[in-house]
Design a protein around this motif. Structure first.
Motif, PDB file in Angstrom:
ATOM      1  N   ARG A  60       0.840  -1.211   0.000  1.00  0.00           N
ATOM      2  CA  ARG A  60       0.000   0.000   0.000  1.00  0.00           C
ATOM      3  C   ARG A  60       0.873   1.258   0.000  1.00  0.00           C
ATOM      4  NH1 ARG A  60      -3.324  -1.611   3.338  1.00  0.00           N
ATOM      5  NH2 ARG A  60      -2.131  -1.190   5.219  1.00  0.00           N
ATOM      6  N   THR A  61       1.908   1.270   0.817  1.00  0.00           N
ATOM      7  CA  THR A  61       2.797   2.437   0.878  1.00  0.00           C
ATOM      8  C   THR A  61       3.457   2.688  -0.468  1.00  0.00           C
ATOM      9  OG1 THR A  61       3.240   2.117   3.230  1.00  0.00           O
ATOM     10  CG2 THR A  61       4.857   3.397   2.002  1.00  0.00           C
ATOM     11  N   GLU A  64       0.825   4.044  -2.995  1.00  0.00           N
ATOM     12  CA  GLU A  64       0.510   5.451  -2.737  1.00  0.00           C
ATOM     13  C   GLU A  64       1.650   6.351  -3.193  1.00  0.00           C
ATOM     14  OE1 GLU A  64      -0.298   5.502   1.437  1.00  0.00           O
ATOM     15  OE2 GLU A  64      -2.260   4.563   1.209  1.00  0.00           O
ATOM     16  N   THR A  65       2.876   5.937  -2.911  1.00  0.00           N
ATOM     17  CA  THR A  65       4.041   6.737  -3.275  1.00  0.00           C
ATOM     18  C   THR A  65       4.174   6.840  -4.789  1.00  0.00           C
ATOM     19  OG1 THR A  65       5.156   6.053  -1.257  1.00  0.00           O
ATOM     20  CG2 THR A  65       6.537   6.964  -3.001  1.00  0.00           C
ATOM     21  N   THR A  68       1.675   9.232  -6.300  1.00  0.00           N
ATOM     22  CA  THR A  68       1.990  10.657  -6.199  1.00  0.00           C
ATOM     23  C   THR A  68       3.032  11.062  -7.227  1.00  0.00           C
ATOM     24  OG1 THR A  68       3.696  10.367  -4.500  1.00  0.00           O
ATOM     25  CG2 THR A  68       1.457  10.749  -3.730  1.00  0.00           C
TER      26      THR A  68
END
Length: 72
Positions: A60-61, A64-65, A68
């Protein structure tokens, strides 16, 4: 010292906002990615159910990164 306001109390000052993050732009995001990768190092010592959770959090991290980055 603040000057008194007619009618009593001290004159209100500006409300402080959050302090700026030190370091270059994106350092906070990089810190999240590094923490996720570091957590993967603990996986072998965890029970299977917790291993799945660590992998899911890291995934998930990273999603998300990368999301962006694509927005820029």
């Amino acid at each position: 010292m603040t000057a008194p306001v007619p009618g009593g109390g001290p004159r209100p000052g500006p409300v402080p906002g959050p302090a700026p993050m030190p370091g270059p732009p994106g350092a906070g995001v990089l810190g999240r990615v590094e923490a996720a990768v570091a957590a993967l190092g603990d996986v072998p010592s965890l029970p299977l159910r917790q291993q799945v959770s660590v992998y899911a959090d890291a995934h998930r991290t990273l999603q998300e990164t990368l999301g962006t980055i694509e927005e820029r």
